[in-house]
Design an enzyme around this catalytic site. Structure first.
Site, PDB file in Angstrom:
ATOM      1  N   HIS A 232       0.905  -0.958  -0.175  1.00 28.57           N
ATOM      2  CA  HIS A 232      -0.069  -0.146   0.255  1.00 28.57           C
ATOM      3  C   HIS A 232       0.735   0.843   0.129  1.00 28.57           C
ATOM      4  O   HIS A 232       2.709   1.381  -0.102  1.00 28.57           O
ATOM      5  CB  HIS A 232      -1.246  -0.094   1.309  1.00 28.57           C
ATOM      6  CG  HIS A 232       0.110   0.525   2.302  1.00 28.57           C
ATOM      7  ND1 HIS A 232       1.065  -0.827   2.974  1.00 28.57           N
ATOM      8  CD2 HIS A 232       0.063   1.534   2.969  1.00 28.57           C
ATOM      9  CE1 HIS A 232       1.434  -0.411   4.182  1.00 28.57           C
ATOM     10  NE2 HIS A 232       0.841   1.264   4.432  1.00 28.57           N
ATOM     11  N   HIS A 316       5.328   6.858  -1.048  1.00 27.63           N
ATOM     12  CA  HIS A 316       6.016   5.373  -1.873  1.00 27.63           C
ATOM     13  C   HIS A 316       4.823   4.401  -1.191  1.00 27.63           C
ATOM     14  O   HIS A 316       4.221   4.245  -0.508  1.00 27.63           O
ATOM     15  CB  HIS A 316       7.259   5.195  -0.424  1.00 27.63           C
ATOM     16  CG  HIS A 316       6.792   4.826   0.866  1.00 27.63           C
ATOM     17  ND1 HIS A 316       6.465   6.307   1.837  1.00 27.63           N
ATOM     18  CD2 HIS A 316       6.779   3.914   1.578  1.00 27.63           C
ATOM     19  CE1 HIS A 316       6.016   5.562   3.123  1.00 27.63           C
ATOM     20  NE2 HIS A 316       6.686   4.168   2.829  1.00 27.63           N
TER      21      HIS A 316
END
Ligand code: 2AM
Length: 403
Positions: A232, A316
């Site tokens: 995620h 990220h």
């Protein structure tokens, strides 16, 4: 635009109040198309009488035979009591695990406790379903005086008040973010594994080896980095309301409007440091609307100067962490590399097949991908049990832990 067929609802259903079905899962074409292929668990949460069953039927109407509703009322589950959950959960697991299982599974229950939300998210993860938590948007959803009249279960207002307290507390999840669809996670893990394998045999990498020592030696990066759960991209770590700005973020209109929506994340680079391995995410204008204005500033204490970097610099996906390192470190490692790039550090460059690999010293490697990876993801949220529980499982590198 959502077109609801009135004949899909029972005679008891009221006409939907304006805006009460304004969910991305019902209104956005990209999201709707994505959810017809990626298996999803839609967890409805809300007090009795708040309009969950109505919402469930609206979803079923929109997704037709690809949707299945599992309703607590049909399994003798009583709001606010632990009884009856075994059969209910068995039904959810049976629907989630079958090869012929529907694409969209809607769990219609109050789901007002942390335990239930974390448990259902665990089931979703175990069966590789994206989990989305939705509360009806009806005006009376938290008005217990109205709810006592609306619910057919004859629940006293005092009991509804007690449930409401738990329900409101659980309205803020552990964190929000974009959760990659499971097939996409497999592809990204595969790419990450290839990247590590490429590094392991690269002479210039061996020279600088992860410990920073100059002598060449063997290193098994797949052992060195441990996987950290579902892939995620965190937007906001809200810590069930305890993190600064958690409530403000949760209440933002754009967060509410885009909750449950599907979009493509652009993974533009891969990087490793002695602590973490991750993928950089280059956010689109639309995605940046969900990015907290202080996300980079918050990292100032770890990465001085980070607050001046463009919004979204920290975005990220954590792919793995060294022993004892927390995933939050990945964002700091990325920001450090971006700071070096901003300061004009050239590093040592090596051209490899997927792009340009740069060594920035102190074990920091950055691979700018020639072709960014497009990763389809759903903007959703997470509830987790306080500690790893019964379902904990650990496989090899870059596989998921179950919870
Ligand atoms: P990350 O991998 O995207 O950095 C649960 O702990 C998740 O929340 C982690 O995967 C981490 O996501 C993120 N996280 C944890 N603590 C955080 C913090 N203080 N700030 C931002 N993100 C955090």
């Amino acid at each position: 635009m959502l077109h609801i067929n009135p004949s899909a609802f029972s005679a008891e259903d009221p006409t939907p109040a304006a805006g009460s079905l304004a969910f991305a899962i019902l209104e956005q074409d990209k999201t709707k198309n994505a959810f017809t292929t990626a298996r999803t668990l839609v967890v409805l949460r809300g007090l009795p009488g708040s309009g969950k069953s109505f919402l469930a039927r609206a979803i079923a109407e929109a997704y037709k035979d690809q949707c299945s509703i599992i309703c607590a009322d049909d399994h003798n589950v009583k709001p606010g009591s632990a009884d009856g959950y075994k059969a209910f959960d068995d039904a959810i697991v049976a629907k989630s695990s079958g090869e012929t299982s529907p694409v969209l599974i809607v769990v219609d229950d109050t789901n007002h406790t942390h335990d239930r939300l974390a448990h259902l998210r665990g089931i979703a993860k175990q069966h590789r379903l994206v989990a989305v938590f939705l509360e009806p948007l009806t005006e009376w959803r938290r008005d217990t005086a109205q709810l006592t009249k609306k619910t057919k279960r004859g629940i006293e207002q005092a009991k509804l008040e007690a449930m409401k307290k738990l329900h409101v507390e659980m309205s803020i999840p552990l964190y929000f973010g974009w959760f990659l669809f499971y097939t996409v996670q497999d592809q990204v893990r595969e790419t990450a594994t290839k990247f590590l394998k490429t590094l392991e045999v690269l002479e210039s990498f061996k020279k600088h080896i992860i410990s920073g020592k100059e002598e060449a030696k063997e290193v098994d990066l797949e052992q060195y980095f441990k996987a950290k759960g579902t892939l995620h991209c965190t937007t906001k770590f809200t810590d069930y309301g305890k993190a600064e700005g958690a409530k403000e973020y949760t209440d933002k209109q754009v967060v509410q409007d885009l909750y449950g929506s599907v979009s493509d994340l652009s993974l533009s680079a891969l990087f490793i440091t002695p602590r973490t391995v991750g993928a950089r995410v280059s956010l689109s204008e639309d995605q940046l609307q969900l990015w907290p204005a202080d996300a980079e500033k918050e990292a100032e204490s770890e990465v001085p100067g980070a607050g001046a970097l463009p919004l979204g610099s920290r975005a990220h996906v954590t792919l793995g962490c060294a022993d004892g390192v927390q995933p939050v470190q990945t964002g700091f490692d990325l920001l450090q590399i971006i700071m070096l790039q901003k300061d004009g550090q050239q590093g040592e460059q090596v051209d490899i097949d997927p792009g340009t690999l740069t060594y920035y010293g102190e074990g920091r490697w950055y691979l700018a991908l020639k072709e960014p990876i497009s990763a389809t993801a759903c903007f959703s949220s997470i509830y987790k049990p306080p500690a790893p529980g019964l379902l904990f499982r650990k496989d090899s590198f870059l596989s998921c832990e179950l919870l």
